[in-house]
Design a protein around this motif. Structure first.
Motif, PDB file in Angstrom:
ATOM      1  N   UNK A 131      11.772   3.815   5.174  1.00 27.12           N
ATOM      2  CA  UNK A 131      11.123   2.873   6.090  1.00 27.12           C
ATOM      3  C   UNK A 131      11.906   1.570   6.177  1.00 27.12           C
ATOM      4  N   UNK A 174       0.814  -1.215   0.000  1.00 31.07           N
ATOM      5  CA  UNK A 174       0.000   0.000   0.000  1.00 31.07           C
ATOM      6  C   UNK A 174       0.846   1.262   0.000  1.00 31.07           C
ATOM      7  N   UNK A 175       2.040   1.187   0.562  1.00 32.19           N
ATOM      8  CA  UNK A 175       2.930   2.350   0.582  1.00 32.19           C
ATOM      9  C   UNK A 175       3.346   2.745  -0.827  1.00 32.19           C
ATOM     10  N   UNK A 176       3.701   1.734  -1.619  1.00 36.07           N
ATOM     11  CA  UNK A 176       4.072   2.003  -3.003  1.00 36.07           C
ATOM     12  C   UNK A 176       2.871   2.552  -3.768  1.00 36.07           C
ATOM     13  N   UNK A 177       1.708   1.933  -3.531  1.00 37.98           N
ATOM     14  CA  UNK A 177       0.510   2.364  -4.248  1.00 37.98           C
ATOM     15  C   UNK A 177       0.151   3.809  -3.915  1.00 37.98           C
ATOM     16  N   UNK A 178       0.256   4.163  -2.630  1.00 37.72           N
ATOM     17  CA  UNK A 178      -0.058   5.530  -2.233  1.00 37.72           C
ATOM     18  C   UNK A 178       0.916   6.499  -2.899  1.00 37.72           C
ATOM     19  N   UNK A 179       2.178   6.105  -2.944  1.00 42.89           N
ATOM     20  CA  UNK A 179       3.198   6.982  -3.500  1.00 42.89           C
ATOM     21  C   UNK A 179       3.016   7.188  -5.005  1.00 42.89           C
ATOM     22  N   UNK A 180       2.833   6.101  -5.745  1.00 46.10           N
ATOM     23  CA  UNK A 180       2.687   6.263  -7.197  1.00 46.10           C
ATOM     24  C   UNK A 180       1.360   6.945  -7.526  1.00 46.10           C
ATOM     25  N   UNK A 181       0.352   6.760  -6.669  1.00 48.91           N
ATOM     26  CA  UNK A 181      -0.935   7.425  -6.913  1.00 48.91           C
ATOM     27  C   UNK A 181      -0.806   8.939  -6.811  1.00 48.91           C
ATOM     28  N   UNK A 224      11.841   8.283  -1.470  1.00 46.17           N
ATOM     29  CA  UNK A 224      11.141   9.075  -0.458  1.00 46.17           C
ATOM     30  C   UNK A 224      10.263   8.234   0.462  1.00 46.17           C
ATOM     31  N   UNK A 225       9.805   7.074  -0.027  1.00 48.47           N
ATOM     32  CA  UNK A 225       8.798   6.330   0.732  1.00 48.47           C
ATOM     33  C   UNK A 225       9.301   4.968   1.220  1.00 48.47           C
TER      34      UNK A 225
END
Lengths: 246, 261
Positions: B181, B158-165, B176-177
């Protein structure tokens, strides 16, 4: 009803996960300012459909044009298109290593090249709007579910997108926190934001939806304005679905 | 019935004592203070040969630390790129990184040291110390790569998805994301590798590098005091690794207090 061009054009889209047909020849247009609410049972393909709009899911065939860009044209920069599409997830997906404020300013600073002070000022306004300005220096772990989701909405808004996509934004919340998130979404809708919302909240669908869409087994089975949709459901599958949840 | 997941987590470094693990913490105290007492006893009560030995191996301790720090630094850089390569969608990069890891993990470190020092040394002459550092980094870069890969893969998708979104590309998302972490989760295993590497530097004594063990061997071969020499060498290694494992444990606890998701 709408004299302008559709801002999202989904045409004859198909998508399979192995043997499961997640999207079966789906077409959907969304017009600027419109609020489209997608409902349906789990596994009906509604989240998959939403996620194809910002290409988190790729389709097997069909065409998707968002804000004038054909998502499957190799010449386009998908990241530019995504900057105009705010996305809110069921599981919030806030960045845990960043404060609330930093969650909101990261993308505007890095992608829109907005000055830090300006980005922070905008972020603060948005946090006030979602009623959570006091938590700007907190980390996501220190927030309740409802607060997290409101921050997530503010984070998406901070990019000033043309369209907001919501993927079951209240499904992971405790019942008493659903209201605060829906309130934020309702006020957004009143401002004229173009919204596509996948949800189980029928009250929300009825109140803010310009058009409600019912999906099952990868197909759109029925669509229409909420009054008609909820009072005179035509498709037997929709009637059964509404009986079960209302 | 909830699904039972058995996790067997055994590192190759020293066990890391934290406040949560009382048994291990007691064991650490017994080992550490025991070792320190033995060392003090030997040096004070039997200054000949132990005090002389201490003076003799002092340079060796410095060399051991030099090799350790230089190698861990290089191994971290190599490991970061290897880990990124292992999660890359580019088939060529992924294959290159994976092959490197497979090859290195399949060859004993001692053989790698011989290979770089003696076999490749036939063609390129590099200073002893440099050869040792290259070999250690090359080997530990692969292990570190696996640690980095695991750290990246442990981050919720979900972290990747939020970032690319939001519009970030894959490189920006990593920078950055994901990586900030992942670095937090990999610090303890990196500390563990650090300790394992320090112990493994004793292998470089084979390559005419005057590390702790090599200095001991030199002393023993002159004095024939094998028992005394290797007793002291073992105690010194033990004290160093125990101090390091305690430091890693403290660091891990600090991180635990910090924000987690």
């Amino acid at each position: 009803m709408y004299d302008t061009e559709a801002i999202i054009r989904i045409s004859n889209v198909n998508k399979s996960f192995g043997r499961l047909k997640a999207l079966d020849n789906v077409s959907l247009n969304v017009y600027p300012g419109e609020k489209v609410v997608i409902i349906g049972p789990s596994g009906s393909g509604k989240s998959t459909l939403l996620r194809t709009i910002n290409k988190l899911e790729t389709v097997d065939s069909g065409q998707i044009i968002v804000d004038g860009f054909n998502l499957y044209d190799p010449a386009i920069d998908i990241n530019r298109v995504r900057m105009e599409l705010g996305m809110v997830f069921q599981s919030f997906n806030l960045f845990p290593h960043k404060t609330v404020l930093q969650n909101l300013t990261l993308a505007p600073i890095k992608l829109r090249h907005i000055k830090r002070e300006d980005a922070e000022r905008t972020a603060l306004e948005l946090l006030k709007k979602v009623g959570i300005a006091a938590k700007l220096n907190s980390y996501p772990t220190q927030l309740s579910g409802g607060q997290k989701q409101r921050v997530a909405i503010a984070r998406a808004l901070a990019m000033n997108p043309k369209i907001m996509l919501f993927d079951e934004p209240t499904s992971a919340l405790d019942p008493e926190m659903i209201g605060e998130v829906l309130d934020v979404m309702i006020s957004l809708a009143r401002e004229g934001t173009t919204m596509v919302v996948v949800t189980h909240e029928m009250g929300f669908a009825r109140e803010v939806g310009d058009r409600v869409i019912f999906m099952d087994e990868g197909k759109i089975l029925e669509e229409g304005p909420p009054e008609h949709f909820f009072q005179n459901p035509e498709h037997p599958r929709l009637r059964k679905f509404l009986e079960q949840i209302l | 019935m909830p699904e039972q997941k058995v996790v067997i987590d055994v590192g190759d470094g020293a066990a890391i004592p934290t406040k949560k693990d009382h048994g291990l913490l007691s064991a650490w105290r017994i080992a550490f203070f025991g070792a320190v007492l033995v060392l003090l006893y030997l040096v004070i009560v039997h200054p000949d040969p132990y005090w002389n030995l201490m003076k003799f191996i002092r340079d060796g301790v410095v060399v051991t630390f030099e090799v350790t720090f230089a190698s861990i630094g290089l191994a971290l850089i190599l490991g970061l790129f290897t880990g990124l390569g292992r999660v890359s969608h580019n088939r060529f990069i992924n294959l290159a990184a994976s092959t490197y890891v497979e090859v290195v993990r399949g060859i004993p470190l001692l053989v790698q040291l011989f290979y770089i020092y003696y076999a490749l040394g036939q063609f390129v002459r590099v200073p002893d110390m440099l050869a040792a550092i290259i070999a250690m980094s090359f080997c530990y870069g692969a292990y570190m790569g696996e640690v980095v890969r695991a750290g990246i893969e442990a981050i919720d998708k979900g972290q990747r998805e939020a970032s690319v979104s939001l519009g970030f590309n894959e490189v920006q998302t990593m920078r950055y994301v994901i990586l900030p972490q992942a670095l937090r989760t990999i610090l303890p295993p990196v500390g563990n590798e650090f300790i394992a590497l320090l112990k493994d530097t004793s292998l470089v004594s084979i390559l005419a590098v005057s590390d702790l063990l090599r200095r001991g061997r030199e002393f023993a071969s002159e004095s024939f005091a094998y028992f005394e020499t290797y007793t002291l060498i073992a105690v010194v290694y033990l004290i160093i690794t125990l101090i390091l494992s305690k430091l890693v444990g403290t660091m891990e606890e600090r991180m635990g207090n910090h924000v987690r998701h």
